[in-house]
Motif scaffolding. Structure first.
Motif, PDB file in Angstrom:
ATOM      1  N   ILE A   1      -8.357 -26.909 -46.863  1.00 37.67           N
ATOM      2  CA  ILE A   1      -8.477 -28.082 -45.997  1.00 37.67           C
ATOM      3  C   ILE A   1      -9.952 -28.436 -45.766  1.00 37.67           C
ATOM      4  O   ILE A   1     -10.386 -29.577 -45.947  1.00 37.67           O
ATOM      5  CB  ILE A   1      -7.789 -27.842 -44.637  1.00 37.67           C
ATOM      6  N   PHE A   2     -10.727 -27.440 -45.366  1.00 39.67           N
ATOM      7  CA  PHE A   2     -12.146 -27.684 -45.069  1.00 39.67           C
ATOM      8  C   PHE A   2     -12.958 -27.903 -46.340  1.00 39.67           C
ATOM      9  O   PHE A   2     -14.002 -28.560 -46.304  1.00 39.67           O
ATOM     10  CB  PHE A   2     -12.714 -26.537 -44.238  1.00 39.67           C
ATOM     11  N   LEU A   3     -12.484 -27.370 -47.450  1.00 37.19           N
ATOM     12  CA  LEU A   3     -13.142 -27.617 -48.727  1.00 37.19           C
ATOM     13  C   LEU A   3     -13.125 -29.110 -49.036  1.00 37.19           C
ATOM     14  O   LEU A   3     -14.103 -29.680 -49.539  1.00 37.19           O
ATOM     15  CB  LEU A   3     -12.415 -26.842 -49.841  1.00 37.19           C
ATOM     16  N   LYS A   4     -12.015 -29.743 -48.701  1.00 34.67           N
ATOM     17  CA  LYS A   4     -11.876 -31.196 -48.886  1.00 34.67           C
ATOM     18  C   LYS A   4     -12.562 -31.961 -47.756  1.00 34.67           C
ATOM     19  O   LYS A   4     -13.319 -32.924 -48.019  1.00 34.67           O
ATOM     20  CB  LYS A   4     -10.390 -31.553 -48.931  1.00 34.67           C
ATOM     21  N   ALA A   5     -12.329 -31.546 -46.518  1.00 34.14           N
ATOM     22  CA  ALA A   5     -12.831 -32.287 -45.362  1.00 34.14           C
ATOM     23  C   ALA A   5     -14.352 -32.292 -45.277  1.00 34.14           C
ATOM     24  O   ALA A   5     -14.949 -33.282 -44.831  1.00 34.14           O
ATOM     25  CB  ALA A   5     -12.244 -31.706 -44.080  1.00 34.14           C
ATOM     26  N   LEU A   6     -14.986 -31.208 -45.697  1.00 32.97           N
ATOM     27  CA  LEU A   6     -16.441 -31.093 -45.568  1.00 32.97           C
ATOM     28  C   LEU A   6     -17.198 -31.478 -46.833  1.00 32.97           C
ATOM     29  O   LEU A   6     -18.425 -31.364 -46.879  1.00 32.97           O
ATOM     30  CB  LEU A   6     -16.823 -29.659 -45.156  1.00 32.97           C
TER      31      LEU A   6
ATOM     32  N   ARG B   1     -21.897 -26.427 -43.807  1.00 31.45           N
ATOM     33  CA  ARG B   1     -20.550 -26.797 -44.268  1.00 31.45           C
ATOM     34  C   ARG B   1     -19.979 -25.718 -45.186  1.00 31.45           C
ATOM     35  O   ARG B   1     -18.797 -25.330 -45.075  1.00 31.45           O
ATOM     36  CB  ARG B   1     -20.604 -28.142 -44.989  1.00 31.45           C
ATOM     37  N   GLY B   2     -20.798 -25.213 -46.087  1.00 30.88           N
ATOM     38  CA  GLY B   2     -20.358 -24.146 -46.970  1.00 30.88           C
ATOM     39  C   GLY B   2     -20.046 -22.870 -46.214  1.00 30.88           C
ATOM     40  O   GLY B   2     -19.105 -22.141 -46.558  1.00 30.88           O
ATOM     41  N   THR B   3     -20.816 -22.622 -45.162  1.00 33.98           N
ATOM     42  CA  THR B   3     -20.597 -21.423 -44.349  1.00 33.98           C
ATOM     43  C   THR B   3     -19.236 -21.456 -43.668  1.00 33.98           C
ATOM     44  O   THR B   3     -18.509 -20.453 -43.635  1.00 33.98           O
ATOM     45  CB  THR B   3     -21.705 -21.283 -43.289  1.00 33.98           C
ATOM     46  N   VAL B   4     -18.858 -22.618 -43.124  1.00 30.66           N
ATOM     47  CA  VAL B   4     -17.541 -22.771 -42.489  1.00 30.66           C
ATOM     48  C   VAL B   4     -16.435 -22.478 -43.499  1.00 30.66           C
ATOM     49  O   VAL B   4     -15.493 -21.724 -43.216  1.00 30.66           O
ATOM     50  CB  VAL B   4     -17.369 -24.201 -41.917  1.00 30.66           C
ATOM     51  N   VAL B   5     -16.552 -23.063 -44.685  1.00 26.39           N
ATOM     52  CA  VAL B   5     -15.565 -22.840 -45.741  1.00 26.39           C
ATOM     53  C   VAL B   5     -15.525 -21.359 -46.129  1.00 26.39           C
ATOM     54  O   VAL B   5     -14.451 -20.772 -46.318  1.00 26.39           O
ATOM     55  CB  VAL B   5     -15.901 -23.708 -46.979  1.00 26.39           C
ATOM     56  N   GLY B   6     -16.710 -20.748 -46.231  1.00 23.32           N
ATOM     57  CA  GLY B   6     -16.803 -19.347 -46.619  1.00 23.32           C
ATOM     58  C   GLY B   6     -16.154 -18.402 -45.634  1.00 23.32           C
ATOM     59  O   GLY B   6     -15.573 -17.387 -46.029  1.00 23.32           O
ATOM     60  N   VAL B   7     -16.240 -18.721 -44.356  1.00 20.65           N
ATOM     61  CA  VAL B   7     -15.621 -17.883 -43.328  1.00 20.65           C
ATOM     62  C   VAL B   7     -14.108 -17.833 -43.517  1.00 20.65           C
ATOM     63  O   VAL B   7     -13.495 -16.755 -43.483  1.00 20.65           O
ATOM     64  CB  VAL B   7     -15.977 -18.399 -41.916  1.00 20.65           C
ATOM     65  N   PHE B   8     -13.489 -18.977 -43.752  1.00 22.67           N
ATOM     66  CA  PHE B   8     -12.029 -19.008 -43.966  1.00 22.67           C
ATOM     67  C   PHE B   8     -11.642 -18.296 -45.261  1.00 22.67           C
ATOM     68  O   PHE B   8     -10.620 -17.609 -45.320  1.00 22.67           O
ATOM     69  CB  PHE B   8     -11.516 -20.452 -43.982  1.00 22.67           C
TER      70      PHE B   8
END
Length: 255
Positions: A131-136, A30-37
Motif C-alpha cells: 500500500i505504502f509502496l504505491k502511496a508514497l 518515504r523509503g524508510t516508512v516502506v522499509g519498516v513494514f
C-alpha cells in the motif's frame, strides 16, 4: 538483518553517481516508512515460526492479496465487486490445494495456534508494505534510491526489534556454504525483488501487485518438479491451473 545489511552495503555503490546522491534526501523518509513494514513482515514470520508450522504460514499467506484489496478501499477508495470477491475466494482455494498437496487428511488436520495470530499481523504488514509502496511513490523517484531507503528503514526496524526482543546477532554462525545462501538472498531476493516491487507498484497498483502471490506455491511446485524430481499429482495440477486463471482474471480487472 545480516541479509539486509549486505544488500545495503552492495547497493550503496549507486551513490557514486551524483544524481542518486541528490535524490536521497527527498526519498529517505518515504523509503524508510516502506522499509519498516517490509521488515515487520519478516520479523513476524520468523517469530511466528517459533510456535507454528510452515504449512500454517503458507496457508495464511494466501490471505495477503485479499487483505491488500480490503486496505485499498480505505487508502485509495478502490471498490471490490462481487465478481472480484468470488475470484479471490477461488484463488485462495486453488492455492490451498497446492499448499496442502491436495491431501484432504492434511487439510482436516489444519489448526490455528498463537504463532498464526502473529503471522496474520505480519501478513497485514506485508499488505501495508504494498500500500505504502504505491502511496508514497513520486514521479521522478529513482527506484534504486528508494530501494536503498527501504533497506535502511528495514535494517533500523530489525535492529530495534532485536533489542526489544533481546535476540543476539550470532552472525558468527553464518559461515561456509550458509554465507553464500545469505549472499544470494541479499542480492536476488532482496535488492532485485525490492527493485521489481518498486517498479511494478507504480505501474500496477497494490492490488494487482499482491495478486501475483497466488502464483508463488504453484511456481515452487513446478520448480521442484523440474529440479528435484518431485511429482505433481493431477489434483495439485488442477490447483495450479485454478491459481493461474484466478490471478489472470484479477490482473485483467479494472481498479
Amino acid at each position: 538483518m545480516y541479509r539486509f545489511l549486505i544488500a545495503l552495503i552492495v547497493l550503496s555503490l549507486i551513490f557514486i553517481k551524483k544524481e542518486y546522491r541528490q535524490k536521497l534526501a527527498s526519498t529517505f523518509w518515504r523509503g524508510t516508512v516502506v522499509g519498516v513494514f517490509y521488515a515487520l513482515y519478516f520479523i513476524g514470520m520468523f517469530k511466528a515460526l517459533e510456535t507454528t508450522t510452515v504449512l500454517n504460514i503458507s496457508t495464511l499467506y494466501t490471505l495477503i492479496p485479499f487483505i491488500t484489496a480490503i486496505l485499498c478501499i480505505f487508502f485509495f477508495k478502490e471498490k471490490i465487486s462481487k465478481k472480484q470477491l468470488l475470484v479471490y475466494l477461488v484463488a485462495m482455494v486453488g492455492t490451498s490445494i497446492v499448499v496442502f498437496k491436495a491431501d484432504i487428511a492434511l487439510f482436516l488436520s489444519f489448526s490455528l495456534n498463537s504463532g498464526d495470530a502473529i503471522f496474520l499481523l505480519a501478513s497485514i504488514s506485508m499488505a501495508l508494505y504494498s500500500i505504502f509502496l504505491k502511496a508514497l511513490h513520486r514521479k521522478g523517484d529513482k527506484a534504486l534510491v528508494f530501494v536503498f531507503s527501504t533497506l535502511l528503514g528495514g535494517s533500523i526496524a530489525m535492529f530495534l526489534s532485536m533489542q526489544i526482543l533481546n535476540i543476539p546477532l550470532e552472525w558468527h554462525k553464518i559461515e561456509g556454504e550458509l554465507f553464500y545462501y545469505v549472499l544470494y538472498l541479499a542480492l536476488a531476493t532482496t535488492i532485485l525483488t525490492l527493485f521489481l516491487y518498486q517498479k511494478s507498484a507504480a505501474l500496477l497498483g497494490s492490488k494487482k501487485l499482491m495478486a501475483y502471490l497466488y502464483l508463488s506455491p504453484a511456481i515452487v511446485a513446478i520448480m521442484s518438479y523440474f529440479w528435484h524430481d518431485t511429482s505433481i499429482s493431477f489434483s495439485v495440477f488442477v490447483g495450479i491451473l485454478i491459481s493461474l486463471f484466478a490471478t489472470v482474471i484479477l490482473l485483467k480487472e479494472k481498479v
